[in-house]
Design an enzyme around this catalytic site. Structure first.
Site, short mmCIF file in Angstrom:
data_model
loop_
_atom_site.label_atom_id
_atom_site.label_comp_id
_atom_site.label_asym_id
_atom_site.label_seq_id
_atom_site.Cartn_x
_atom_site.Cartn_y
_atom_site.Cartn_z
N CYS A 210 0.85 -1.19 0.00
CA CYS A 210 0.00 0.00 0.00
C CYS A 210 0.89 1.24 0.00
CB CYS A 210 -0.97 -0.01 1.17
SG CYS A 210 -0.38 0.77 2.67
N GLU A 211 0.47 2.20 -0.78
CA GLU A 211 1.32 3.38 -0.94
C GLU A 211 1.24 4.32 0.27
OE1 GLU A 211 0.02 5.19 -4.54
OE2 GLU A 211 -1.56 6.35 -3.58
N HIS A 212 0.31 4.09 1.16
CA HIS A 212 0.20 4.98 2.32
C HIS A 212 1.12 4.56 3.46
CE1 HIS A 212 -3.97 5.42 0.48
NE2 HIS A 212 -3.27 6.47 0.13
N HIS A 213 1.34 3.26 3.62
CA HIS A 213 2.14 2.78 4.75
C HIS A 213 3.31 1.91 4.30
CE1 HIS A 213 -2.04 3.40 6.18
NE2 HIS A 213 -1.42 4.00 7.17
N GLN B 102 -5.49 -0.42 -3.77
CA GLN B 102 -6.18 -1.53 -4.43
C GLN B 102 -7.07 -1.05 -5.58
OE1 GLN B 102 -8.04 -4.28 -1.66
NE2 GLN B 102 -9.46 -4.99 -3.24
N HIS C 263 -5.47 -6.01 3.99
CA HIS C 263 -4.43 -4.97 4.09
C HIS C 263 -3.76 -5.02 5.46
CE1 HIS C 263 -5.59 -2.56 0.43
NE2 HIS C 263 -6.56 -3.46 0.52
N CYS D 63 -1.92 -2.91 6.81
CA CYS D 63 -1.99 -1.64 7.54
C CYS D 63 -3.28 -1.54 8.34
CB CYS D 63 -1.82 -0.44 6.60
SG CYS D 63 -3.06 -0.32 5.31
ZN LIG Z 1 -2.04 1.31 4.08
#
Ligand SMILES: [Zn+2]
Length: 199
Positions: free
Chosen positions: A88-91, A129, A157, A159
């Site tokens: 995931c690009e956020h975490h 996703q 996920h 995260c």
């Molecule tokens: Zn994430």
């Protein structure tokens, strides 16, 4: 298909840069980078990260074009339960699950092993996703130009599971449909086929 073949070559200067940064991170979180078990960890972590993001250097459309064949078959082709592993690009934590891909040929079919390969090309990048689903859908639609394409991804996920809301059992489903799959009956046939265990 060998989805886990190791990368043949790592760019040495990039690997060293990433390795030095992992070393700094390990130090910053309060660990001893010099202790035995961690000596080679920055290098391993760097190689793992470069492996997991190798999709930036790969061209999914070219992979498809290399295995397209003229064929009159015009029924639905479904490849279901394709394993998906992405970050995931956020975490920068993993999300993983299954992709189900279908298309209705329009004069051309594509080698079946290429579909999981293009899933990997897009999954091995920093992703969300929703965009992963869309990338696979658009690549097939624009390259193969079929009568219809459908992509469904079900994923968990890390995260969400390990931190944040800590919802261990939630699965996120995303889907996209083009062409004939925009018709409800075709879409329902596809959804019925991917949810049955007949194989
Ligand atoms: Zn994430």
């Amino acid at each position: 298909m060998a989805p886990y073949q190791s990368m043949e070559e790592y760019n040495i200067s990039v690997t060293n840069e990433v390795k030095d940064r992992f070393s700094k991170i390990i130090d910053e979180i309060g660990e001893d980078v010099k202790r035995d078990g961690l000596l080679k960890t920055p290098e391993r972590a760097a190689k793992a990260m470069l492996f997991l993001t190798q999709g930036y250097k790969q061209d999914a459309a070219e992979i498809l074009k290399g295995a397209m064949f003229k064929e009159d078959y015009d029924d639905m082709v479904i490849i279901k339960d394709i394993e998906v592993y992405s970050l995931c690009e956020h975490h920068m934590l993993p999300f993983f699950g299954k992709a189900h891909v279908a298309y209705i040929p329009n004069g051309h079919i594509v080698g079946l092993s290429k579909i999981p390969r293009i899933v990997d090309v897009f999954a091995r990048r920093l992703q969300v996703q929703e965009r992963l689903t869309h990338d696979i859908l658009e690549c097939l639609n624009n390259t193969l130009k079929p009568k219809g394409v459908a992509v469904v991804i079900e994923a968990s996920h890390m995260c969400m599971m390990m931190r944040g809301v800590q919802k261990q059992n939630s699965v996120t489903t995303t889907s996209g449909f083009r062409g004939q799959f925009e018709k409800i009956e075709t879409r329902n046939e596809f959804l019925k086929l991917i949810s049955s265990d007949l194989s």
